[in-house]
Write a protein that holds these residues in place. Structure first.
Motif, PDB file in Angstrom:
ATOM      1  N   GLN A   1      -5.478   8.353  -8.534  1.00 29.29           N
ATOM      2  CA  GLN A   1      -4.572   7.831  -7.048  1.00 29.29           C
ATOM      3  C   GLN A   1      -3.339   6.898  -7.193  1.00 29.29           C
ATOM      4  O   GLN A   1      -4.596   5.662  -7.031  1.00 29.29           O
TER       5      GLN A   1
ATOM      6  N   GLN B   1     -11.722  -0.554  -0.311  1.00 28.92           N
ATOM      7  CA  GLN B   1     -11.081  -2.194   0.080  1.00 28.92           C
ATOM      8  C   GLN B   1      -9.937  -2.403  -0.905  1.00 28.92           C
ATOM      9  O   GLN B   1     -10.532  -2.356  -2.442  1.00 28.92           O
TER      10      GLN B   1
ATOM     11  N   VAL C   1       1.159  -0.848   0.273  1.00 29.04           N
ATOM     12  CA  VAL C   1      -0.442  -0.371   0.483  1.00 29.04           C
ATOM     13  C   VAL C   1       0.315   0.865  -0.241  1.00 29.04           C
ATOM     14  O   VAL C   1       1.828   1.394   0.600  1.00 29.04           O
TER      15      VAL C   1
ATOM     16  N   ALA D   1      -0.624   4.454  -0.652  1.00 24.05           N
ATOM     17  CA  ALA D   1      -1.379   6.041  -0.097  1.00 24.05           C
ATOM     18  C   ALA D   1      -2.186   5.189  -0.074  1.00 24.05           C
ATOM     19  O   ALA D   1      -2.834   4.209   0.205  1.00 24.05           O
ATOM     20  N   GLN D   2      -2.867   6.485   0.996  1.00 18.53           N
ATOM     21  CA  GLN D   2      -4.711   6.185   1.747  1.00 18.53           C
ATOM     22  C   GLN D   2      -5.324   5.595   0.765  1.00 18.53           C
ATOM     23  O   GLN D   2      -5.653   6.309   0.018  1.00 18.53           O
ATOM     24  N   ALA D   3      -5.998   4.825   0.803  1.00 21.24           N
ATOM     25  CA  ALA D   3      -7.546   4.856  -0.675  1.00 21.24           C
ATOM     26  C   ALA D   3      -8.208   4.852   0.282  1.00 21.24           C
ATOM     27  O   ALA D   3      -8.691   6.164   2.160  1.00 21.24           O
TER      28      ALA D   3
ATOM     29  N   VAL E   1      -2.959   4.235  -5.151  1.00 21.27           N
ATOM     30  CA  VAL E   1      -2.531   3.443  -3.777  1.00 21.27           C
ATOM     31  C   VAL E   1      -1.620   2.332  -3.171  1.00 21.27           C
ATOM     32  O   VAL E   1      -1.855   2.004  -2.104  1.00 21.27           O
TER      33      VAL E   1
ATOM     34  N   LYS F   1     -12.192   6.243   1.398  1.00 18.45           N
ATOM     35  CA  LYS F   1     -12.814   5.171   2.866  1.00 18.45           C
ATOM     36  C   LYS F   1     -13.621   4.158   2.496  1.00 18.45           C
ATOM     37  O   LYS F   1     -14.000   5.335   1.083  1.00 18.45           O
TER      38      LYS F   1
END
Length: 352
Positions: free
Chosen positions: A331, A38, A29, A31-33, A333, A35
């Motif tokens: 983006q 998954q 992972v 980057a922050q996916a 992720v 909210k």
């Protein structure tokens, strides 16, 4: 390669064959996916594909992959590369020099279990087979399309699923460059807009364009370059990640159309993915490992099978991995895969 737990069997098998496996289930992972999103996970499936009934068959470099409406996986590989090494041709010469091996036919069709169900292809009467097999696509009517990236490959071929020749666009060895509406120049891959009955071709090894043809008549419809610009042959110079991005494609290597109508182009040597409307209007772009200075980091494209197609998968041959992007924003992720020759590893992956 199997995705855990959301991918359909078709995409799982396709991914497995594309890299001939990837090292998994490790997913990094990066980057922050958003909210409630998954990040997909994958794991290597060593059972796919099944062994050939003819155990003397050898497979060369894989030029392209496709999945049809029955979830069958189609592969086009390059037998002539094998013929540069007598270890892969010893069984086909006369008299044979060994029990193994011989190049398999260039077009191979597998079911979802990985069993070979048909094979065909090669030079024949009425058409000009590519010097270097590259893209393959199976349209909604069941026709199989083949492109080539060789020095003289300026044509596109159309066959039935049984290998019967149907039509050819272009004449091999003939090209008028990016303005030519009758010939290609090293087409890399293609897809279709089934509703409009149009073919979208990433014509990129010597041209720098996306070109659209009528799938029945093969008549020219439209074309465009990066940012929707008119494609041309102006020198681009060496790729430099620290300068303004090039206003033309360097190598449009793959094209995919999402269910929402957006057209995605993998501009391999520019380390980017560009997004368009079907008429060529530029929408946005995203960069993939932008400091990759080798053959480029955006080789192939695939989309997740959920209704929204939330994820875009980008094959990165320069770094031997697959990037996972949020399709809406481009983006990055996550990623998976690493270089290697063992089962589950990637070695200059080319198609997905």
């Amino acid at each position: 390669m199997k995705r855990m737990p959301l991918l359909s069997s078709a995409v799982a098998a396709l991914a497995s064959l594309a890299v001939w496996a990837t090292h998994g289930p490790t997913v990094v992972v990066v980057a922050q996916a958003p909210k409630n999103v998954q990040v997909p996970r994958f794991e290597y499936d060593p059972s796919w594909p099944r062994p050939f009934a003819d155990e003397t068959w050898a497979i060369g470099p894989i030029g392209g992959l496709a999945v049809d409406s029955a979830d069958h996986i189609w592969v086009v590989h390059r037998p002539e590369v094998l013929r540069t090494n007598d270890r892969f041709t010893a069984a086909e010469v006369k008299p044979p020099r060994a029990e193994c091996c011989r190049p398999a036919p260039p077009v191979l069709e597998f079911d979802t279990n990985g069993t070979l169900v048909s094979s065909w292809g090669g030079p024949g009467k009425g058409y000009e087979w590519p010097q270097t097999e590259h893209g393959i696509f199976v349209d909604h009517k069941g026709f199989v399309w083949l492109a080539g990236s060789g020095a003289k490959d300026t044509q596109l071929l159309k066959f039935t699923k049984q290998g019967a020749f149907v039509a050819q666009f272009g004449k091999q060895g003939t090209s008028g460059g990016n303005a030519d509406t009758k010939n290609l120049a090293g087409a890399a891959n293609l897809t279709e807009d089934a509703a409009a009955n149009e073919l979208f071709i990433a014509d990129g090894y010597r041209n720098r364009r996306l070109i659209v043809l009528d799938a029945d008549t093969l008549a020219f419809k439209r074309m465009w370059g990066a940012y929707g610009n008119k494609p041309d042959e102006s020198p681009l110079g060496a790729y430099d990640p620290d300068t303004t991005p090039a206003k033309q494609f360097r190598l449009p290597h793959n094209v995919a159309i999402a269910r929402d109508g957006l057209v995605y182009v993998a501009d391999r040597s520019n380390d980017r993915v560009q997004v368009f409307k079907k008429d060529g209007t530029f929408v946005k772009e995203g960069f993939i490992s932008k400091r990759t200075l080798l053959s480029g980091s955006a080789s192939g494209l695939a989309m997740s099978p959920d209704p929204e197609q939330r994820f875009l998968y980008v094959m990165d041959g320069g770094n031997h991995r697959v990037w996972i992007l949020i399709r809406d924003t481009l983006q990055i992720v996550a990623r998976f895969g690493q270089q290697g020759l063992s089962g589950g590893a990637l070695n200059t992956p080319h198609a997905i």
